[in-house]
Design a protein around this motif. Structure first.
Motif, PDB file in Angstrom:
ATOM      1  N   THR A   1      30.340  72.700 -55.722  1.00 45.46           N
ATOM      2  CA  THR A   1      29.395  72.247 -54.710  1.00 45.46           C
ATOM      3  C   THR A   1      28.620  73.439 -54.155  1.00 45.46           C
ATOM      4  O   THR A   1      29.132  74.563 -54.159  1.00 45.46           O
ATOM      5  N   PRO A   2      27.387  73.222 -53.705  1.00 42.18           N
ATOM      6  CA  PRO A   2      26.675  74.312 -53.036  1.00 42.18           C
ATOM      7  C   PRO A   2      27.462  74.768 -51.806  1.00 42.18           C
ATOM      8  O   PRO A   2      28.104  73.956 -51.120  1.00 42.18           O
ATOM      9  N   LYS A   3      27.431  76.049 -51.537  1.00 42.93           N
ATOM     10  CA  LYS A   3      28.192  76.607 -50.421  1.00 42.93           C
ATOM     11  C   LYS A   3      27.841  75.922 -49.098  1.00 42.93           C
ATOM     12  O   LYS A   3      28.696  75.752 -48.251  1.00 42.93           O
ATOM     13  N   LYS A   4      26.598  75.477 -48.969  1.00 39.33           N
ATOM     14  CA  LYS A   4      26.207  74.831 -47.718  1.00 39.33           C
ATOM     15  C   LYS A   4      26.918  73.487 -47.506  1.00 39.33           C
ATOM     16  O   LYS A   4      26.945  72.970 -46.400  1.00 39.33           O
ATOM     17  N   HIS A   5      27.512  72.933 -48.572  1.00 41.45           N
ATOM     18  CA  HIS A   5      28.260  71.678 -48.445  1.00 41.45           C
ATOM     19  C   HIS A   5      29.775  71.890 -48.452  1.00 41.45           C
ATOM     20  O   HIS A   5      30.531  70.918 -48.492  1.00 41.45           O
ATOM     21  N   GLU A   6      30.220  73.141 -48.401  1.00 42.25           N
ATOM     22  CA  GLU A   6      31.642  73.449 -48.468  1.00 42.25           C
ATOM     23  C   GLU A   6      32.427  72.801 -47.327  1.00 42.25           C
ATOM     24  O   GLU A   6      33.470  72.177 -47.552  1.00 42.25           O
ATOM     25  N   THR A   7      31.938  72.925 -46.118  1.00 37.97           N
ATOM     26  CA  THR A   7      32.640  72.347 -44.964  1.00 37.97           C
ATOM     27  C   THR A   7      32.692  70.830 -45.068  1.00 37.97           C
ATOM     28  O   THR A   7      33.715  70.217 -44.772  1.00 37.97           O
ATOM     29  N   LYS A   8      31.607  70.224 -45.527  1.00 37.77           N
ATOM     30  CA  LYS A   8      31.576  68.772 -45.726  1.00 37.77           C
ATOM     31  C   LYS A   8      32.627  68.360 -46.749  1.00 37.77           C
ATOM     32  O   LYS A   8      33.314  67.351 -46.575  1.00 37.77           O
ATOM     33  N   LEU A   9      32.769  69.144 -47.820  1.00 43.49           N
ATOM     34  CA  LEU A   9      33.777  68.855 -48.836  1.00 43.49           C
ATOM     35  C   LEU A   9      35.176  68.921 -48.245  1.00 43.49           C
ATOM     36  O   LEU A   9      35.992  68.025 -48.465  1.00 43.49           O
ATOM     37  N   TYR A  10      35.480  69.970 -47.482  1.00 46.09           N
ATOM     38  CA  TYR A  10      36.803  70.086 -46.843  1.00 46.09           C
ATOM     39  C   TYR A  10      37.092  68.870 -45.970  1.00 46.09           C
ATOM     40  O   TYR A  10      38.166  68.289 -46.039  1.00 46.09           O
ATOM     41  N   ARG A  11      36.128  68.529 -45.114  1.00 45.16           N
ATOM     42  CA  ARG A  11      36.328  67.390 -44.204  1.00 45.16           C
ATOM     43  C   ARG A  11      36.566  66.103 -44.979  1.00 45.16           C
ATOM     44  O   ARG A  11      37.431  65.303 -44.631  1.00 45.16           O
TER      45      ARG A  11
END
Length: 178
Positions: free
Chosen positions: A133-143
């Protein structure tokens, strides 16, 4: 020059130098060598100006302290900027105790590209997932993962090079999560 103004100028120069140094390092690691090289010219000029001011007034300890505290502040500011830049991609390796492909399906429905396979862990069969995933979506992926499987194990790595795959074409066209 006013001694107080000199302290402020030295602090700001040091802060700017370290901030630029951090950004240059990030750009280099993410493959933007030419931009990083151009930035390094500015970085060196700023650093020499700051060091020159400190060395010309070495007897004034406040100048040395201003340079040191500016350096420390630059580390913090550079880190904050790095968080905002979110350049590049990450790969998340996820291990779930749910041996079905349910988590993979749910993540795909939410726009993430997932490759999954059966795995064996210490306590038996598991499902292993690899998600780019793009790094900008990393937090969204974790959540999302924590919402879907609170007991999932997650480990991530920065990705430097990507080649091939159907999903990357979607990312490059800017259609991810749209």
């Amino acid at each position: 020059m006013n001694p107080l103004l000199l302290v402020v100028v030295i602090f700001m120069i040091s802060l700017s130098f370290v901030t630029l140094s951090t950004i240059r390092m990030i750009l280099t690691l993410k493959g933007f060598q030419y931009l990083a090289a151009a930035l390094s010219v500015l970085e060196v000029i700023i650093n020499i100006l700051g060091l020159g001011l400190v060395l010309d007034n070495l007897s004034a300890i406040q100048n040395l302290l201003a340079y040191a505290f500016g350096f420390a502040a630059g580390v913090v500011v550079g880190s904050k900027i790095e968080d905002k830049l979110t350049l590049g991609y990450v790969t998340a390796n996820v291990v779930t105790q749910d041996n079905s492909d349910q988590l993979s399906k749910q993540l795909r429905e939410r726009g993430f590209g997932v490759t999954d396979w059966q795995a064996n862990g210490y306590e038996g069969e598991r499902r292993s997932l690899q998600i780019l995933t793009p790094k900008k979506h990393e937090t969204k992926l974790y959540r999302t993962i924590k919402e879907l499987d609170p007991r999932a194990f997650i480990a991530t790595n920065d990705v430097k090079t990507i080649y091939g795959g159907f999903w990357i074409r979607t990312v490059r066209k800017g259609r991810l999560f749209n």
